[in-house]
Write an enzyme that holds these catalytic residues in place. Structure first.
Site, PDB file in Angstrom:
ATOM      1  N   HIS A 461      -2.230   4.710 -12.017  1.00  0.00           N
ATOM      2  CA  HIS A 461      -1.881   5.550 -13.166  1.00  0.00           C
ATOM      3  C   HIS A 461      -1.919   7.030 -12.775  1.00  0.00           C
ATOM      4  CE1 HIS A 461      -1.917   6.601 -17.561  1.00  0.00           C
ATOM      5  NE2 HIS A 461      -2.516   7.679 -17.074  1.00  0.00           N
ATOM      6  N   GLU A 462      -3.041   7.457 -12.206  1.00  0.00           N
ATOM      7  CA  GLU A 462      -3.174   8.874 -11.866  1.00  0.00           C
ATOM      8  C   GLU A 462      -2.195   9.271 -10.766  1.00  0.00           C
ATOM      9  OE1 GLU A 462      -4.631  10.753 -13.817  1.00  0.00           O
ATOM     10  OE2 GLU A 462      -5.707   9.203 -14.938  1.00  0.00           O
ATOM     11  N   HIS A 465       1.065  10.179 -12.278  1.00  0.00           N
ATOM     12  CA  HIS A 465       1.082  11.595 -12.678  1.00  0.00           C
ATOM     13  C   HIS A 465       1.350  12.473 -11.458  1.00  0.00           C
ATOM     14  CE1 HIS A 465      -0.032  11.407 -16.853  1.00  0.00           C
ATOM     15  NE2 HIS A 465      -1.194  10.841 -16.638  1.00  0.00           N
TER      16      HIS A 465
END
Length: 670
Positions: A461-462, A465
Site C-alpha cells: 500500500h505505502e 503511494h
C-alpha cells in the site's frame, strides 16, 4: 559555525546530510529560513511590474526553498524519531508556521495579483497545467480566507494558529500514551503463542531495557497478541489500554482537544460562508457533498453489518464451547476469528510468516514495479536519520529517477501507523529535481523480521503511494506526486495492493527465510482464499469510523465528543463486539491535522476505483498487461494533480466505476 540545514546540499543525490545535523541546528535554521521565505513573498507582492504568471505564480512556486529543506528534515524526525527536544520545537514551530501561512494567504496585494491573472487567464497563453496551477493557487487563497477583511480576517488567523497548536498537542499526547504503556508477559502468558509473537514481544522488551517480553500498543504487536493469546484476562487488559489511547486522563487526554478542534473548524467554515465544515472540505474532493459520501458508506454498511452479525453468532458459539458464557466482547473477536480461520481455511499464520520476510516483500514490491514500469532499485550507502533506515536509488533505462527511503520498524519514538511522504517532490520548474520519497511503517522487529499477510499488504500500500511520487512527470512541485484530491490519493496505493494477491508474484517472492523454498502451492492457495476472511468485521470498524468523522463535521460541533460518538454508533446499529477502527481520542487521521477531516471515507471512495482499475488489467492481458500498465502511468501516476481526478480516471478506464466491484472484492456482494 555553519548550519548544515542552511548550506547547499552537494552530497549524493543532494540528500540532507543527516550525519551532520543535530537538534541544536533546527531553531536557528527555522528562524532564518522563515525570515527568508517572508522576504521572498513580500517581494512578489510588492513587485511594481504588472502581474504575470512568471513573476507571481511561478515566483511563489520557487519561494521558501530554504524553509522547505529545514521542514522536510524536521518533520521527518518529529514523526519517525521523536524526542523531548523535537517535541518542544514542534510545539514552538507549529503556531509560527500557521501564522506565516495566514500572512501569505492574507496578503491583499499578493491576492490582487493572483486575482488579476485569474480574471485575464484567457489572454495569458497558458498551458493546461499552468492554468490548473493558477486555479489551484487562487482557490487555496480564497479557501484560506484571502477575501476576508477586518475582524473576520483577524479571527481566521487566530483559528488557524490555534488549530496548529491543537493538532501538534493531539499527536504528542497520542505518542505519549502509545509509548508509555506496556504489559510484561511471564512464561505462563507466553504459552500457546506462536514463535513470531514471542520473538516480537522479546524484542519490544529489549527496546524498553527490560529482560521480560512485553506487549506494547504498536499495532504490529498487539493485534497478533489479541489473535493468538488464549488468556482472556490479558487480552482484555491489552485491548482496553489500546482502546483508551488518548483518553487515559491527565495531561495527555485528547477528548477536550477534539471538541475544541471541531468548534474551531465549524467557525472557520462559517467565516468562509459554508453551512458546515464538511461542506467546506468536500467541495474540492471527488465526492463534493456529504450526501454523496453517506450514500457510498451506507451502500457498504448494510451488507457488511449483516455479515458481521452472522459472524458474531458463530464466534459466540465457539466462545461458549470453550466454557465462557455471556456476550462476545471486542477483545474476543480477533482470537475466535483466528481460530475460525484456521478451522475453515486450515490456515495457520505462523506457518505463513516464514515465507513473508520483510526482505522478501521489499523485493516483491520492487520486482512488481520493475515488471510494470521498468523501475530498478540499487541500495545506497548514505547517511540517514536512524540506523533502521535504508535507501535505494531508483533508475529507469539507466537514468536517475528518484531516491527511495524505507523506515520499516516500530519504535517508541515513532508515531503509530504507516505513511508515505516526500522529502522532496518531483519538478522541472524552477529547476529539474527528482523526488526523495519515504515509506514509514511500524513492523515488529525480529531476526529476521517476518510479516503477516496484512503487514505485507501495508508495505505494498505505502509503496503504491511512493510510485505516485516516483513516476510523477509534471512541471511544478505543488501539483506533483500525491498532491491530489484526498479521495483520489488512495487509488494508487490501494490498487498496488492487488499485485500482492497475484499468484505469480507470491510464487516468486514468498520464499522461506531459512531454506529459500517457495511457499507450497496448497499454502499459497489457502492464504489467498483466506485474504477476504472476516471482511464483515473489517468493513464495519472502518465504515463506523468514517461515519463518525462525517457526522462530527456535518452539523453543529458537539460539546461532548464521546457522547456524540456513542449516539452515532447507536443510530447505525453498531455491533456490540466491534469497535471503531479509530476511536475519537486516537483518530489521528482526523485530529492530528486537517488532512482526512471529513475525509476518512476516502479509502473506500478510492477502493471503488481501485477494484475497477485492477479489473481492467484482468479483462485485458492479466495483471502485467503492458498496455494497461502504460495507461496507468500515463493517465494517473505521472499526472499528479495536473488535472481533475474524474478526468484522469476516465482517461485511464473510459468511464467512472460503480460500487459493485468493491462489494465483490470484499466478499460482500449479494
Amino acid at each position: 559555525m555553519a548550519n548544515p540545514l542552511l548550506e547547499k546540499w552537494d552530497g549524493a543525490f543532494k540528500l540532507a546530510p543527516f550525519d551532520e545535523i543535530s537538534d541544536a541546528h533546527f531553531e536557528p535554521a527555522f528562524e532564518e529560513a522563515l525570515g527568508a521565505a517572508r522576504a521572498e513573498v513580500t517581494a512578489i507582492a510588492e513587485n511594481p511590474e504588472k502581474p504575470s504568471f512568471a513573476n507571481t505564480i511561478e515566483a511563489l512556486e520557487a519561494s521558501g526553498e530554504a524553509l522547505d529543506k529545514v521542514l522536510s528534515v524536521f518533520f521527518t524526525l518529529a514523526g519517525s524519531d521523536s524526542n523531548p527536544k523535537r517535541q518542544e520545537l514542534q510545539r514552538a514551530f507549529s503556531p509560527k508556521l500557521a501564522a506565516y501561512s495566514s500572512e501569505v494567504t492574507g496578503n491583499k496585494k499578493l491576492f490582487e495579483r493572483i486575482e488579476a491573472l485569474w480574471q485575464t487567464r484567457e489572454n495569458l497563453d497558458l498551458s493546461d497545467e499552468q492554468e490548473r496551477l493558477l486555479m489551484l493557487t487562487r482557490r487555496r487563497f480564497v479557501r484560506a480566507g484571502a477575501a476576508l477583511s477586518g475582524e473576520s480576517d483577524k479571527r481566521m488567523r487566530e483559528i488557524m494558529a490555534r488549530l496548529a497548536e491543537l493538532g501538534t498537542q493531539f499527536t504528542q499526547n497520542l505518542l505519549a500514551d502509545e509509548s508509555g504503556w506496556y504489559m510484561e508477559l511471564d512464561d505462563q502468558a507466553l504459552e500457546n503463542l506462536p514463535d513470531f509473537v514471542v520473538s516480537s514481544a522479546r524484542e519490544a522488551g529489549r527496546e524498553k531495557g527490560l529482560e521480560a517480553p512485553v506487549v506494547t500498543l504498536s499495532r504490529s504487536l498487539i493485534v497478533p497478541f489479541l489473535q493468538f493469546s488464549p488468556r482472556r484476562d490479558l487480552r482484555e487488559k491489552a485491548f482496553r489500554a489500546w482502546e483508551a489511547r488518548g483518553a487515559m486522563g491527565g495531561e495527555t487526554d485528547n477528548r477536550e482537544i477534539c471538541a475544541e478542534i471541531l468548534r474551531l473548524r465549524e467557525e472557520r467554515a462559517q467565516l468562509l460562508g459554508y453551512e458546515s465544515f464538511a461542506d467546506y472540505k468536500l467541495e474540492t474532493e471527488m465526492a463534493k457533498t456529504p450526501d454523496r459520501v453517506r450514500n457510498l458508506l451506507m451502500q457498504v454498511w448494510e451488507p457488511a453489518k449483516a455479515q458481521a452479525e452472522r459472524d458474531a453468532e458463530t464466534l459466540t458459539e465457539m466462545m461458549q464451547a470453550d466454557g465462557i458464557n455471556g456476550e462476545l466482547r471486542p477483545w474476543d473477536w480477533r482470537y475466535y476469528a483466528e481460530k475460525r480461520r484456521q478451522a475453515e481455511h486450515d490456515l495457520d499464520e505462523s506457518a505463513v510468516k516464514p515465507y513473508l520476510s520483510l526482505e522478501a516483500m521489499i523485493e516483491a514490491a520492487f520486482g512488481t514495479a520493475n515488471r510494470l514500469f521498468g523501475l530498478e532499485f540499487k541500495e545506497l550507502d548514505v547517511p540517514l536519520y536512524h540506523p533502521d533506515c535504508r535507501a535505494w536509488e531508483v533508475t529507469r533505462d539507466g537514468a536517475h529517477v528518484a531516491v527511495f527511503i524505507g523506515d520499516y520498524f516500530a519504535r517508541a519514538s515513532k508515531r503509530s501507523g504507516a505513511w508515505c511522504s516526500a522529502m522532496r517532490g518531483q519538478a522541472k520548474i524552477p529547476q529539474t529535481q527528482g523526488p526523495v520519497v519515504l515509506n514509514t511503517c511500524n513492523f515488529a522487529k525480529g531476526d529476521p523480521a517476518l510479516l503477516s499477510y496484512d503487514d505485507a499488504r501495508t508495505l505494498f500500500h505505502e509503496f503504491g503511494h511512493a510510485l505516485h511520487h516516483l513516476l510523477s512527470d509534471v512541471n511544478y512541485e505543488s501539483i506533483s506526486g500525491t498532491c491530489v484530491a484526498r479521495d483520489f490519493v488512495e487509488l494508487p496505493s490501494q490498487l498496488y495492493e492487488h499485485w500482492l494477491e497475484v499468484p505469480q508474484v507470491l510464487e516468486k517472492y514468498a520464499r522461506h527465510y531459512q531454506t529459500g523454498e517457495a511457499m507450497p502451492p496448497e499454502l499459497l492457495d489457502k492464504m489467498l482464499k483466506a485474504a477476504n476472511f472476516d471482511q464483515g468485521f473489517q468493513t464495519v470498524e472502518y465504515v463506523a469510523s468514517a461515519m463518525v468523522d462525517l457526522a462530527f463535521h456535518e452539523g453543529k460541533a458537539p460539546g461532548d465528543v464521546m457522547g456524540k460518538q456513542l449516539e452515532i454508533l447507536e443510530n447505525m446499529g453498531m455491533p456490540k463486539a466491534i469497535t471503531m477502527r479509530h476511536a475519537t481520542p486516537q483518530f489521528a487521521h482526523v485530529f492530528a491535522g486537517d488532512g482526512y477531516s471529513s475525509g476518512y471515507y476516502s479509502y473506500m471512495w478510492s477502493e471503488v476505483m481501485d477494484a475497477d482499475a485492477f479489473a481492467s488489467f484482468e479483462e485485458a492481458g492479466g495483471a502485467f498487461d503492458e498496455e494497461r500498465a502504460k495507461a496507468l502511468e500515463t493517465h494517473i501516476l505521472s499526472k499528479g494533480g495536473s488535472a481533475e481526478p474524474e478526468a484522469l480516471y476516465t482517461a485511464f478506464r473510459g468511464r467512472m466505476p460503480g460500487v459493485e466491484a468493491l462489494l465483490k472484492g470484499r466478499g460482500l456482494a449479494a
